[in-house]
Design an enzyme around this catalytic site. Sequence first.
Site, PDB file in Angstrom:
ATOM      1  N   GLU A 205      -2.447  19.406  64.105  1.00 52.10           N
ATOM      2  CA  GLU A 205      -2.669  20.819  64.414  1.00 52.10           C
ATOM      3  C   GLU A 205      -4.141  21.199  64.435  1.00 52.10           C
ATOM      4  O   GLU A 205      -4.492  22.372  64.400  1.00 52.10           O
ATOM      5  CB  GLU A 205      -1.878  21.679  63.430  1.00 52.10           C
ATOM      6  N   LYS A 340      10.018  30.057  65.049  1.00 50.79           N
ATOM      7  CA  LYS A 340       9.692  28.979  65.979  1.00 50.79           C
ATOM      8  C   LYS A 340      10.744  28.988  67.084  1.00 50.79           C
ATOM      9  O   LYS A 340      11.928  28.807  66.815  1.00 50.79           O
ATOM     10  CB  LYS A 340       9.690  27.625  65.265  1.00 50.79           C
TER      11      LYS A 340
END
Length: 430
Positions: A205, A340
Amino acid sequence: MPYIKTINSLEVLDSRGNPTVEVEVITLSGAKGKTLVPSGASTGEHEAVELRDSDSKRYLGKGVLKAVENVATVIEPRLQNLSVLDQALIDQTLIQLDGTPNKSKLGANAILGVSLACARAAADYLGLELYEYIAGIAPKQMPVPMMNVINGGAHASNSVDFQEFMILPTGAPSFKEALRYGAEVFHHLGKILKQKGLPTTVGDEGGYAPDLNSNKEALQIILEAIQNAGYVPGKDIFLGMDVAASEFYDRETKKYLLASENNKTFSSEELVSYYEQLINKYPILSIEDGLDQNDWDGWKLLTQKLGQKVQLVGDDLFVTNTQKIQEGIDKQIANSVLIKLNQIGTLTETLEAIEMAKKASYTVVISHRSGETEDTTIADLAVAMNTGQIKTGSCSRTDRIAKYNQLLRIEKNMSNPSYLGLKVFYNLKK
């Protein structure tokens, strides 16, 4: 005419070099919408299912040709001539076509790609940005970025137990300035790591993944970087953690093993006390997945002890599923929901999850996945739904920066954008 003419699908690659699904919807009028689907590394066991080919001769079994084929042979014929303006009908049709509780027949990656591409085509048909189309006339606020600057756990190859250490620039006057705060801290953090002789390689990330000795050392180094950048910890910038506790939970012994704490095992009660010590020492504003997704008794204790002091985010706990979220609300578990898109698989179900959380006075965080693409849908969604928070990685890797740049464009285009900063955390006594 806003009716679906063609749905194209393609196997492409995500930020980890793994296959994912790209979908393009084209209407009879020529309006188009294209979406790429993300993928997670640490996944909740109750998430909607990504359909993988399991063909060891291609991409180590991770190909998505079956999902792509399902779009072409099952989904496109059924959705042709439906209006892209009827998102609820499209998503209901997709769910019925699949017919399983976890979208395992057609694949959540196929279903989500089509769902989001239809929304983008609808926005294009109306001449709107995606966030404008989703929001309608709702007021729009810019989200606080939860920037993952040190990666550990399943997102990195180091000895840090917790998966993410984040900075939250709540003291900034705007999103643009918040992003600047975060970028400056990120660069100062890199300098500190170099001075200590530590690598500045990054994880999935975009955060640094140094081989630190403990979770506390990670927090301490971030504090130093905040101060070196000229900001005040606990005023300009707070800290956040995604513990991803399910990754180091032993279900047989019901203990949590922290390798960085000399391989010490913790009961749920002991781990809650450990967190309490951390938030008393460091300006921590948010803890995500602090306990295992099935340790509901532990979550109850965590919420009772820390629920008014810190944001307790459920990710694996809730998996963007309204049934799980409602159960958490009923049992007074956690105080925030991570959203999500690919955990549930359609835009409609995602919006329902957000609204359910908000009505219960839970905060909402829109999130990326560790396997991302150049797709920027979550940036538009965070603004459209006024969630106030977004997790989309650090200040490196184009797959992360793409979302931040989209948010900058949105903020510039909005007539009177608001950035609430610390006020976003309305359910805490701060």
